[in-house]
Write an enzyme that holds these catalytic residues in place. Structure first.
Site: not given
Length: 550
Positions: A202, A271
């Protein structure tokens, strides 16, 4: 389990948002035993892996993306034994397990931060990004939080500001400190030893900050197109050169990859959100010592025109070299694709279902791996969540022009006649959208032409195609509303296999003249077979798909 160490190339990764997948104890919140109970369903989808959004111990200010203990399962989701069972049972079905790792920041309730904020001399004083105020008392620079307001929060204990690129309850770690990097890697290795097969990283571009704390420059109004955040968010008013995607990040990524390489078959999916995400994706996957693959918000925007999708993919392909991409058209952070791209005026229910089928086929035919979000196999639309039911702090902050992310996070509809569509007997943490019950799993199971059953049949067909899972890609011009490209690969015998892929992105029927293109055989799987080829004339109905061997 398969011993194929390259399993991730061309893999279909099914994202599970645990809070909303299946509630086993009827407290209104989905949990790990609920995922375990639905593993046969997941296996039936023909996916290669699951990506489980954070289920670690957390105060849940950002619903698990604010972690207070990286090595513990939060009790609302179960316990470590439940997670170990998930790994075991998924592997028994030849499904890989990937976990979300939130590395750039922790919860303010993490033991590291609780110690760090006590004073400027303790052992973890330099584990977070602290700065003295300006002489006037203002924050040290103009950096902004994605979730609104300054990216700096005053702390009265240290009489300093700390950096938070997200909520003020999510302080940023100081990755310039080697001890922080090692502690983060140690936490990752804890889960690798448990048997997880991969990491979804993330906000991986946010690990490092500019040590000089230079101001971000202003961005002209005509360049403030958001990627993954509300268009009216002041965050878009800056070039985020100094609080994001810093060059030092590459060194840490290489350390992370070196760790993963000691666990053969484990993979990383980053990401990426930066000022030039496509360039960053190429940089982060360059060679064989960085991330295995990355994805960005480029196909998570409102624009799904042929020109936009083609230019996005071609730009990345031209920069990627030997890197490997991953694509997504939906996830837990953006409006559901069936609404964002598929809310076509005057479309019938049949056309909307065809749209959902076509979009899945399209993204799964691009070169690369694919992340598909829970509910896309049903064609779920964005739920309309009333303000009083909102849970997402992002939506509360920017209401009413931006309603946040709750609309894509509502519970899965399993049974159309059951309480809360079979998700839970208790009051769900977010309300079940009444329209979702009409396209529930049980209803679609009994319809051979449903979006769900088409999804299953297409995935089974795709998995047998080396050219679709591993081949190269080359775009061609056929029509302004038709995304068309070749997928090309060598067969085991050394011959060249070439497949034409066509997708009508419009709500109108189109007749195409294929010109010099000679189709040896119509390969379109029966579940998608809506096109009609007559010599070199192709009839492609609205949201139709066509595959041909050349």
């Amino acid at each position: 389990m398969s011993a194929n160490l390259d399993w991730w190339r061309g893999a279909i990764i099914y994202q599970i948002y645990p809070r909303s997948f299946m509630d086993s104890n009827h407290d209104g919140i989905g949990d790990i035993p609920g995922i375990n109970a639905k593993l046969d369903y997941i296996a039936s989808l023909g996916v290669d892996a699951i990506w489980v959004s954070p289920c670690f111990k957390s105060p849940m200010k950002d619903f698990g993306y604010d972690i207070s203990d990286y090595r513990a399962i939060d009790p609302i989701f179960g316990d470590l034994g439940d997670f170990e069972q998930l790994i075991e049972q998924a592997h028994a079905r030849d499904i890989k397990v990937m976990i979300d790792q939130v590395l750039s920041h922790t919860s303010d309730q993490h033991a590291w931060f609780e110690q760090s904020r006590q004073n400027k001399t303790n052992d973890k004083a330099d584990w977070y990004v602290w700065s003295d105020p300006k002489p006037c008392g203002a924050p040290p620079n103009n950096w902004l939080s994605i979730f609104g307001g300054p990216a700096w929060q005053w702390d009265s204990r240290r009489r300093q500001y700390y950096l938070h690129n997200f909520l003020d309850s999510q302080p940023d770690l100081n990755f310039h400190n080697p001890e922080v990097q090692q502690a983060v890697l140690d936490n990752i290795e804890f889960w690798l030893k448990k048997g997880v097969d991969g990491l979804r990283l993330d906000a991986i571009t946010f690990c490092f900050h500019d040590q000089e704390l230079r101001d971000n420059p202003a961005k002209p109004e005509d360049e403030r197109a958001g990627r993954g955040f509300s268009e009216d968010n002041p965050y878009a008013y800056q070039y985020h050169y100094y609080n994001n995607d810093r060059p030092e990040n590459i060194g840490f990524i290489e350390r992370l990859r070196a760790l993963l390489d000691t666990y053969p078959g484990s993979v990383s999916l980053g990401e990426v959100a930066s000022e030039d995400s496509l360039a960053t994706m190429a940089e982060y996957t360059k060679g064989d010592n960085r991330l295995h693959m990355t994805y960005s918000f480029e196909l998570l925007t409102k624009d799904y025109s042929v020109d936009y999708i083609r230019s996005t993919v071609e730009t990345l392909e031209n920069a990627l070299g030997d890197g490997w991409p991953c694509w997504a058209v939906g996830n837990h952070d953006v409006e559901r694709v069936a609404t964002r791209w598929g809310d076509i005026a005057n479309a019938t229910a049949t056309q909307k279902a065809r749209f959902a089928k076509m979009i899945t086929a399209m993204v799964c035919s691009l070169r690369g791996s694919v992340c598909l979000y829970q509910g896309e196999e049903l064609g779920l639309t964005e739920a309309d969540v009333a303000f009083e039911d909102l849970q997402d702090p992002y939506g509360v902050e920017f209401w009413p022009t931006f309603k946040g992310r709750d609309g894509c996070r509502t519970p899965m509809p399993w049974q159309h006649k059951a309480i809360n569509a079979g998700f839970s007997n208790g009051k769900p943490w977010l309300p079940v959208d009444s329209t979702h019950a009409d396209i529930s799993v049980d209803l679609q199971e009994s319809d051979e032409n449903s979006v769900l059953n088409t999804y299953r049949q297409f995935m089974a067909w795709r998995k047998q195609s080396h050219v679709l899972t591993k081949g190269d890609i080359e775009f061609i011009d056929l029509h302004k509303d038709v995304l068309a490209f070749y997928r090309i690969a060598k067969t085991a015998g050394g011959n060249l296999e070439k497949v034409l892929c066509c997708f009508n992105l419009s709500n109108s029927d189109i007749n195409l003249d294929l010109g010099e293109i000679v189709c040896k055989a119509d390969m379109t799987p029966q579940c998608l077979h809506t096109a009609d080829l007559d010599k070199n004339s192709l009839y492609l109905p609205s949201f139709g798909c066509f595959y041909a061997l050349l």
